[in-house]
Design a protein around this motif. Structure first.
Motif, PDB file in Angstrom:
ATOM      1  N   ASP A   1       3.069   5.862  -2.883  1.00  0.00           N
ATOM      2  CA  ASP A   1       4.251   6.563  -3.415  1.00  0.00           C
ATOM      3  C   ASP A   1       4.130   6.774  -4.919  1.00  0.00           C
ATOM      4  O   ASP A   1       4.447   7.852  -5.433  1.00  0.00           O
ATOM      5  CB  ASP A   1       5.528   5.782  -3.121  1.00  0.00           C
TER       6      ASP A   1
ATOM      7  N   GLU B   1       0.831  -1.210   0.000  1.00  0.00           N
ATOM      8  CA  GLU B   1       0.000   0.000   0.000  1.00  0.00           C
ATOM      9  C   GLU B   1       0.862   1.254   0.000  1.00  0.00           C
ATOM     10  O   GLU B   1       0.579   2.225  -0.691  1.00  0.00           O
ATOM     11  CB  GLU B   1      -0.945  -0.006   1.206  1.00  0.00           C
ATOM     12  N   ARG B   2       1.944   1.231   0.749  1.00  0.00           N
ATOM     13  CA  ARG B   2       2.854   2.376   0.766  1.00  0.00           C
ATOM     14  C   ARG B   2       3.465   2.588  -0.619  1.00  0.00           C
ATOM     15  O   ARG B   2       3.568   3.740  -1.088  1.00  0.00           O
ATOM     16  CB  ARG B   2       3.945   2.181   1.810  1.00  0.00           C
TER      17      ARG B   2
END
Length: 53
Positions: free
Chosen positions: A22, A17-18
């Motif tokens: 990003d 998810e990060r």
């Protein structure tokens, strides 16, 4: 998660998810820069716009 521990599957999901966020931020920043260029053209009609092609 108060213990500072999390299952590996959850950590994998959070990392994915990060990375997705990003990439979205990168995409949005590129669109932001492009919009700046589009806005600048009518405000400065005599400016050199060759970098936009």
């Amino acid at each position: 998660m108060g213990s500072g521990e999390a299952p590996p599957a959850l950590l994998d999901q959070l990392v994915a998810e990060r990375l997705r966020i990003d990439q979205r931020i990168t995409d949005l920043l590129a669109v932001h820069d492009r919009l700046d260029d589009v806005i600048t053209i009518p405000r400065n009609p005599g400016s050199d716009c060759s970098h936009l092609r």
